[in-house]
Design a protein around this motif. Structure first.
Motif, PDB file in Angstrom:
ATOM      1  N   ASP A 135      36.260 -27.188  69.751  1.00 42.50           N
ATOM      2  CA  ASP A 135      35.277 -28.184  70.189  1.00 42.50           C
ATOM      3  C   ASP A 135      34.582 -27.817  71.489  1.00 42.50           C
TER       4      ASP A 135
ATOM      5  N   PHE B 185      30.583 -30.632  68.166  1.00 38.56           N
ATOM      6  CA  PHE B 185      31.303 -31.673  68.899  1.00 38.56           C
ATOM      7  C   PHE B 185      30.347 -32.538  69.718  1.00 38.56           C
TER       8      PHE B 185
ATOM      9  N   SER C 246      36.468 -35.490  62.466  1.00 42.22           N
ATOM     10  CA  SER C 246      35.290 -34.631  62.487  1.00 42.22           C
ATOM     11  C   SER C 246      34.647 -34.642  61.106  1.00 42.22           C
TER      12      SER C 246
ATOM     13  N   ARG D  13      39.509 -32.018  62.402  1.00 40.47           N
ATOM     14  CA  ARG D  13      39.956 -32.485  63.711  1.00 40.47           C
ATOM     15  C   ARG D  13      39.969 -34.011  63.729  1.00 40.47           C
TER      16      ARG D  13
ATOM     17  N   LEU E 113      28.693 -35.020  67.614  1.00 43.62           N
ATOM     18  CA  LEU E 113      29.604 -36.131  67.315  1.00 43.62           C
ATOM     19  C   LEU E 113      29.710 -37.072  68.514  1.00 43.62           C
TER      20      LEU E 113
END
Length: 295
Positions: free
Chosen positions: A118, A144, A46, A51, A147
């Motif tokens: 997340d 999240f 992350s 994470r 990402l």
């Protein structure tokens, strides 16, 4: 009205009925056994380094822009729910999908702390947010999703060498909550959204409120939602009895709201005899079966 799905229609491996232990190790036989799918993996962190993700990419023998791509949350558990026989059936279907299981770099089947952050939306303007069930940090859903769509998806498309025309996001429980959050806040991100046993109880039903204004956010897109649950599931983790359809007000309220949104295609399925835990493999296999048939 929901359609009732009989267990005999699944015709896949037997489903466990017990809730997995929190520290259950991941066991994914498909990574050891031969099948019509080939698997590779990649890892990334992350943005804040807190994470650590492990992503499994499963490919059928032939891939093109017309090949559907299924992004699977709780990737460790999703990989453990697959088996070689079902993959072989997928490979010989009308539209064998690419599988992208987005998990965590851990030996565990479920990485509870990371997924809690997340998969849960941010509530209000508080700098720090705690999950109402576990008290661990929460509220990172949009980080999240950024990402997933901004980093993971380009990497997958580059590795595949395609620009997919149909992409699906599947998730169970908190993952189902994230699927709904993604649909309701960024409906153009995926073509199909498959939410299994979504945690509608989370933060007093916050997710249902996010549906307001969805018609304007669609902006001409026509996403499809597959909403699934078992008839033996409680309405919330603290409930002791299964949530019958007639009394599950949160589920009915969400369905009523979504069915009124022009341009959104909603399908609701109820799986007979299944509780919360067994809905993960059952919903995953059903979703992939439907996707592989072009539905």
């Amino acid at each position: 009205m929901g359609r009732w799905i009989s267990l005999v229609l699944l015709l896949i491996t037997p489903l466990a009925v017990a809730r997995p232990a929190p520290d259950q190790l991941m066991d994914a036989p498909v990574l050891r056994q031969a099948s019509a799918y080939s698997f590779s993996s990649l890892e990334l962190d992350s943005a804040d380094g807190a994470r650590h993700y492990r992503i499994w990419l499963g490919q059928p023998s032939t891939v093109s822009d017309a090949t559907p791509v299924a992004y699977l949350l709780d990737g460790n558990a999703a990989m453990a729910a697959l088996d070689s026989q079902s993959l072989d059936r997928l490979a010989h279907s009308v539209a064998p999908p690419v599988l992208v299981a987005v998990g965590y770099a851990t030996p565990l089947r479920i990485e509870r702390t990371a997924r809690t952050f997340d998969y849960t939306p941010k509530v209000g303007s508080a700098t720090q947010q705690r999950d109402p069930l576990t008290a661990v940090p929460s509220g990172g859903a949009d980080v999240f999703l950024d990402l997933l769509t901004g980093t993971v998806r380009p990497l997958i498309n580059q590795r595949l060498g395609i620009t997919p025309q149909r992409q699906l996001l599947w998730g169970h429980s908190y993952g189902g909550l994230l699927v709904l959050h993604a649909l309701l806040t960024r409906p153009q991100a995926f073509d199909d959204y498959a939410a299994a046993s979504p945690s509608l109880w989370w933060n007093q039903g916050l997710i249902t409120a996010e549906a307001h204004g969805l018609a304007q956010r669609l902006r001409g897109s026509q996403p499809r939602l597959l909403l699934m649950r078992g008839d033996q599931e409680p309405a919330s983790p603290g409930a002791v009895s299964p949530a019958k359809e007639a009394s599950d007000t949160a589920f009915k309220a969400l369905l009523g709201t979504l069915h009124r949104v022009d341009g959104l295609h909603v399908r609701h399925l109820t799986f007979t005899g299944l509780g919360h835990g067994p809905m993960l493999p059952a919903s995953l296999r059903y979703t992939l079966q439907m996707l592989s048939q072009g539905r």
